[in-house]
Design an enzyme around this catalytic site. Structure first.
Site, short mmCIF file in Angstrom:
data_model
loop_
_atom_site.label_atom_id
_atom_site.label_comp_id
_atom_site.label_asym_id
_atom_site.label_seq_id
_atom_site.Cartn_x
_atom_site.Cartn_y
_atom_site.Cartn_z
N ASN A 45 -22.48 13.33 0.89
CA ASN A 45 -22.74 14.76 0.85
C ASN A 45 -21.82 15.39 -0.20
OD1 ASN A 45 -22.06 17.71 2.04
ND2 ASN A 45 -24.10 17.07 2.65
N GLU A 55 -22.47 2.26 9.25
CA GLU A 55 -22.35 1.79 10.63
C GLU A 55 -22.71 2.89 11.62
OE1 GLU A 55 -20.20 1.56 8.13
OE2 GLU A 55 -18.75 -0.05 8.42
N CYS A 88 -15.40 4.54 12.16
CA CYS A 88 -16.50 3.66 12.60
C CYS A 88 -16.02 2.65 13.64
CB CYS A 88 -17.14 2.97 11.42
SG CYS A 88 -18.15 4.10 10.42
#
Ligand code: THU
Length: 126
Positions: A45, A55, A88
């Protein structure tokens, strides 16, 4: 699906990565305990901070379809071997201590590590 196939599925998913800022493309393939496979890619982004890793994309896809039990997740990048980032690791740990992380330089050099060994003392609400 065996872990070599899971690794290759993650490798193929790299093609869908959206990484116009870092150019570091990541693919993941998540194997549920009942045998389904969900792929994920990093989706970057312009704010940078709103980026989501491959993940977590795979886990969010699976969890939002109702899956809660996972056997393994493979992660592969365009830049060689890669291990899940800290966020993650915690995100994977949420769903179980023994989920296997499948990594490696290529499909013939696969490494299998349990999430609890990559994230000792991961956080759980008591
Ligand atoms: N990234 C992942 O998707 N997974 C990882 O395990 C490491 C990092 C992404 C986030 C960002 O889009 C890019 O790789 C560079 O940090």
């Amino acid at each position: 699906m065996d872990y070599k196939e899971l690794y290759k599925t993650a490798q193929q998913a790299i093609n869908n990565a959206y990484a116009p800022y870092s150019h570091f493309k990541v693919g993941a393939a998540l194997l549920t305990k009942s045998g389904e496979v969900f792929t994920g890619v990093n989706v970057e982004n312009a704010t940078y901070g709103a980026t989501i890793c491959a993940e977590r994309t795979a886990l969010v896809k699976a969890a939002s379809e109702g899956y809660r039990e996972f056997d393994a997740i493979a992660v592969v990048s365009s830049g060689g071997e890669v291990y899940p980032c800290g966020i993650c690791r915690q995100f994977i740990f949420e769903f179980g201590d023994n989920i296997k992380i499948i990594t490696g330089e290529d499909e013939d050099h696969i490494k299998v590590t349990k999430i609890k060994d990559l994230l000792p003392n991961g956080f759980r609400l008591k």
